[in-house]
Design a protein around this motif. Structure first.
Motif, PDB file in Angstrom:
ATOM      1  N   LEU A 136      48.290  24.401  58.527  1.00 41.34           N
ATOM      2  CA  LEU A 136      49.039  24.982  57.410  1.00 41.34           C
ATOM      3  C   LEU A 136      49.443  26.406  57.783  1.00 41.34           C
ATOM      4  CD1 LEU A 136      46.722  23.666  54.563  1.00 41.34           C
ATOM      5  CD2 LEU A 136      49.178  23.228  54.687  1.00 41.34           C
ATOM      6  N   GLU A 137      50.586  26.844  57.241  1.00 36.65           N
ATOM      7  CA  GLU A 137      51.062  28.222  57.499  1.00 36.65           C
ATOM      8  C   GLU A 137      50.517  29.159  56.441  1.00 36.65           C
ATOM      9  OE1 GLU A 137      55.762  27.759  58.594  1.00 36.65           O
ATOM     10  OE2 GLU A 137      55.188  28.175  56.538  1.00 36.65           O
ATOM     11  N   ARG A 138      50.001  30.282  56.851  1.00 35.84           N
ATOM     12  CA  ARG A 138      49.526  31.259  55.864  1.00 35.84           C
ATOM     13  C   ARG A 138      50.725  31.987  55.249  1.00 35.84           C
ATOM     14  NH1 ARG A 138      44.989  33.797  54.015  1.00 35.84           N
ATOM     15  NH2 ARG A 138      45.218  35.994  53.517  1.00 35.84           N
ATOM     16  N   ARG A 139      50.732  32.082  53.914  1.00 34.95           N
ATOM     17  CA  ARG A 139      51.851  32.722  53.219  1.00 34.95           C
ATOM     18  C   ARG A 139      51.410  33.871  52.335  1.00 34.95           C
ATOM     19  NH1 ARG A 139      56.465  32.175  55.185  1.00 34.95           N
ATOM     20  NH2 ARG A 139      57.528  32.184  53.168  1.00 34.95           N
ATOM     21  N   GLY A 140      50.123  34.206  52.367  1.00 36.38           N
ATOM     22  CA  GLY A 140      49.644  35.345  51.586  1.00 36.38           C
ATOM     23  C   GLY A 140      48.432  34.992  50.764  1.00 36.38           C
ATOM     24  N   GLU A 141      48.188  35.788  49.756  1.00 36.49           N
ATOM     25  CA  GLU A 141      47.024  35.597  48.895  1.00 36.49           C
ATOM     26  C   GLU A 141      47.411  36.034  47.500  1.00 36.49           C
ATOM     27  OE1 GLU A 141      43.072  37.465  49.850  1.00 36.49           O
ATOM     28  OE2 GLU A 141      43.341  36.306  51.692  1.00 36.49           O
ATOM     29  N   ILE A 142      47.014  35.283  46.512  1.00 32.00           N
ATOM     30  CA  ILE A 142      47.240  35.727  45.127  1.00 32.00           C
ATOM     31  C   ILE A 142      45.947  36.330  44.625  1.00 32.00           C
ATOM     32  CG2 ILE A 142      47.660  34.910  42.766  1.00 32.00           C
ATOM     33  CD1 ILE A 142      49.637  32.902  44.162  1.00 32.00           C
ATOM     34  N   VAL A 143      46.056  37.506  44.038  1.00 25.56           N
ATOM     35  CA  VAL A 143      44.889  38.199  43.509  1.00 25.56           C
ATOM     36  C   VAL A 143      44.791  37.889  42.022  1.00 25.56           C
ATOM     37  CG1 VAL A 143      43.928  40.479  42.989  1.00 25.56           C
ATOM     38  CG2 VAL A 143      45.031  40.054  45.209  1.00 25.56           C
ATOM     39  N   ARG A 144      43.725  37.189  41.663  1.00 29.89           N
ATOM     40  CA  ARG A 144      43.437  37.027  40.223  1.00 29.89           C
ATOM     41  C   ARG A 144      42.564  38.209  39.832  1.00 29.89           C
ATOM     42  NH1 ARG A 144      38.979  33.279  37.637  1.00 29.89           N
ATOM     43  NH2 ARG A 144      39.207  34.013  35.495  1.00 29.89           N
ATOM     44  N   LEU A 145      43.149  39.113  39.075  1.00 26.82           N
ATOM     45  CA  LEU A 145      42.430  40.336  38.698  1.00 26.82           C
ATOM     46  C   LEU A 145      41.472  40.011  37.583  1.00 26.82           C
ATOM     47  CD1 LEU A 145      44.802  43.418  38.432  1.00 26.82           C
ATOM     48  CD2 LEU A 145      42.967  43.004  40.074  1.00 26.82           C
ATOM     49  N   THR A 146      40.207  39.911  37.930  1.00 26.61           N
ATOM     50  CA  THR A 146      39.216  39.596  36.906  1.00 26.61           C
ATOM     51  C   THR A 146      37.854  40.123  37.330  1.00 26.61           C
ATOM     52  OG1 THR A 146      38.291  37.835  35.555  1.00 26.61           O
ATOM     53  CG2 THR A 146      38.638  37.299  37.848  1.00 26.61           C
ATOM     54  N   MET A 147      37.076  40.561  36.380  1.00 27.49           N
ATOM     55  CA  MET A 147      35.716  41.017  36.669  1.00 27.49           C
ATOM     56  C   MET A 147      34.826  39.791  36.744  1.00 27.49           C
ATOM     57  SD  MET A 147      35.089  44.335  36.621  1.00 27.49           S
ATOM     58  CE  MET A 147      33.816  45.060  35.639  1.00 27.49           C
ATOM     59  N   THR A 148      34.251  39.519  37.898  1.00 26.95           N
ATOM     60  CA  THR A 148      33.290  38.422  37.963  1.00 26.95           C
ATOM     61  C   THR A 148      31.896  39.043  37.876  1.00 26.95           C
ATOM     62  OG1 THR A 148      32.875  38.401  40.307  1.00 26.95           O
ATOM     63  CG2 THR A 148      34.849  37.248  39.561  1.00 26.95           C
ATOM     64  N   MET A 149      30.881  38.205  37.897  1.00 21.95           N
ATOM     65  CA  MET A 149      29.515  38.736  37.797  1.00 21.95           C
ATOM     66  C   MET A 149      28.933  39.030  39.178  1.00 21.95           C
ATOM     67  SD  MET A 149      28.687  39.322  34.814  1.00 21.95           S
ATOM     68  CE  MET A 149      26.965  39.676  35.154  1.00 21.95           C
ATOM     69  N   ARG A 150      29.755  38.962  40.227  1.00 24.65           N
ATOM     70  CA  ARG A 150      29.185  39.133  41.572  1.00 24.65           C
ATOM     71  C   ARG A 150      29.139  40.585  41.988  1.00 24.65           C
ATOM     72  NH1 ARG A 150      32.460  34.624  42.674  1.00 24.65           N
ATOM     73  NH2 ARG A 150      31.171  32.808  42.390  1.00 24.65           N
ATOM     74  N   GLY A 151      28.028  40.981  42.604  1.00 29.89           N
ATOM     75  CA  GLY A 151      27.903  42.315  43.193  1.00 29.89           C
ATOM     76  C   GLY A 151      27.610  43.387  42.169  1.00 29.89           C
ATOM     77  N   GLY A 152      27.486  44.604  42.688  1.00 33.84           N
ATOM     78  CA  GLY A 152      27.295  45.757  41.820  1.00 33.84           C
ATOM     79  C   GLY A 152      25.848  46.061  41.473  1.00 33.84           C
ATOM     80  N   ASP A 153      24.941  45.091  41.684  1.00 37.94           N
ATOM     81  CA  ASP A 153      23.542  45.306  41.271  1.00 37.94           C
ATOM     82  C   ASP A 153      22.836  46.350  42.141  1.00 37.94           C
ATOM     83  OD1 ASP A 153      23.978  43.344  39.442  1.00 37.94           O
ATOM     84  OD2 ASP A 153      22.970  41.763  40.597  1.00 37.94           O
ATOM     85  N   ARG A 154      21.811  46.946  41.578  1.00 42.01           N
ATOM     86  CA  ARG A 154      20.939  47.852  42.353  1.00 42.01           C
ATOM     87  C   ARG A 154      20.009  47.005  43.223  1.00 42.01           C
ATOM     88  NH1 ARG A 154      21.357  50.184  37.132  1.00 42.01           N
ATOM     89  NH2 ARG A 154      22.386  52.203  37.264  1.00 42.01           N
TER      90      ARG A 154
END
Ligand SMILES: C[S@@+](CC[C@H](N)C(=O)[O-])C[C@H]1O[C@@H](n2cnc3c(N)ncnc32)[C@H](O)[C@@H]1O
Length: 337
Positions: free
Chosen positions: A169-187
């Motif tokens: 398949l040919e790469r044509r880019g990436e779509i960014v779904r702007l949303t806050m997920t619960m991943r990361g950020g923890d201490r």
């Protein structure tokens, strides 16, 4: 009999024993794919112009006629792990496994999300092989110029991207779904107070949807005339389809209609689905359909669609949820034909 092997590329695999195959990429990176047992499947369900099949999409794809589908929008499992029977049983029991309940705060209980940071090196290799095999099966079933959009996450998207490109398949880019997920950020775990100013990894605030295309036959205009594919449908004459789509986590009202742990919101999917058929003609395929949110979005924007879901519980959930999701009115985004 299902098999991930009938790929027109038999030299890629060695059969080790029944249901276990080694991918012969090279001696160092040889990995194993464990093939689940054959299941009994239910009759397809139809909702308007949407059809959902209860099947394993690898087997199902093999049985499709070539050049049958005009676009793919899908939200796959990340490899062979979180949607295995074993991990699904743990999720449904609410104990152990790759699914984790994020810490609740503000008095709200969070839904389980898969813990991708625990994937081993071997499982990461399996993800790449899984998507390579899947894309090899998919390619002949698409018309030239068909777009393939695959939901991912920042931890594994590089593997999925490499596999899709490697498969042709040919790469044509990436779509960014702007949303806050619960991943990361923890201490740091068990040292929250000591390192109260530290996040172990960035809190994820977007979701990558990888954009690929089956190579064109001729120019874009030739594909548009002959296959109705090759580009994206513009939201309006003035505005091209863009690669950042503001979104939000799937809201409770929508999850109540379709309580799938990975349900994607209609407000986002309808924009994406509408754009993926440049002339508004053709069939959209979702091989990992879950509760049928892509099919519902296609129905809402007036497109024909076909989905495949392997898990009987989610297949039944989808048959009840699709008609409700089609009529669901998310704030600020109505279905648009
Ligand atoms: C991330 S979820 C998709 C959720 C979907 N986007 C929604 O909004 O409901 C992936 C789905 O793929 C299904 N699945 C996993 N392996 C599959 C296979 N080989 N064939 C078909 N479905 C599969 C899982 O049971 C799961 O429901």
């Amino acid at each position: 009999m299902r098999s991930y092997l009938r790929l027109n590329t038999p030299q890629l695999f060695t059969r080790e024993e029944r249901g276990v195959y080694t991918l012969n990429r090279d001696a160092e990176s040889a990995i194993q794919l464990k093939v689940p047992q054959v299941q009994t499947f239910k009759a397809p369900i139809l909702v308007g112009s949407a059809t959902l099949h209860h099947a394993d999409c690898f087997d199902w794809l093999e049985q499709q006629a070539d050049a049958s589908y005009h676009a793919v929008i899908t939200d796959p499992p990340y490899g062979l792990h979180e949607y295995t029977d074993e991990q699904q049983a743990k999720l449904r029991m609410g104990r152990g496994g790759v699914w984790r309940i994020p810490p609740s705060f503000d008095g709200h209980t969070r839904s389980p999300i898969p813990r991708f940071t625990t994937l081993t090196a071997e499982q990461l290799k399996q993800i790449r092989a899984f998507f390579f095999v899947w894309a090899r099966l998919l390619l002949p079933k698409l018309v030239p110029g068909a777009h393939v959009v695959v939901a991912s996450n920042p931890l594994v998207s590089y593997l999925v991207s490499a596999a899709l490109a490697e498969a042709g398949l040919e790469r044509r880019g990436e779509i960014v779904r702007l949303t806050m997920t619960m991943r990361g950020g923890d201490r740091p775990k068990a040292a929250h107070d000591e390192f109260s100013d530290v996040s172990v990894m960035p809190r994820s605030m977007w979701e990558p949807w990888l954009v690929y295309r089956k190579p064109l036959m001729g120019r874009v205009q030739d594909n548009l005339r002959r296959w109705k594919t090759g580009g994206f449908r513009r939201p309006s004459q003035e505005k091209p389809f863009g690669d950042v789509i503001p979104s939000s986590p799937t809201r409770k009202a929508e999850k109540d209609l379709a309580p799938h742990p990975s349900l994607k919101p209609q407000s986002f999917l309808r924009q994406l689905v509408r754009a993926i058929l440049p002339l508004g003609e053709g069939i959209v395929l979702d091989p990992f359909a879950g509760a049928g949110s892509t099919l519902a979005a296609a129905e809402a924007v007036g497109y024909a669609s076909v989905g495949v879901e392997r898990d009987e519980h989610y297949f039944e959930m989808a048959s009840a949820a699709i008609p409700k999701l089609v009529h669901f009115s998310p704030n600020g985004s109505q279905s648009r034909r």
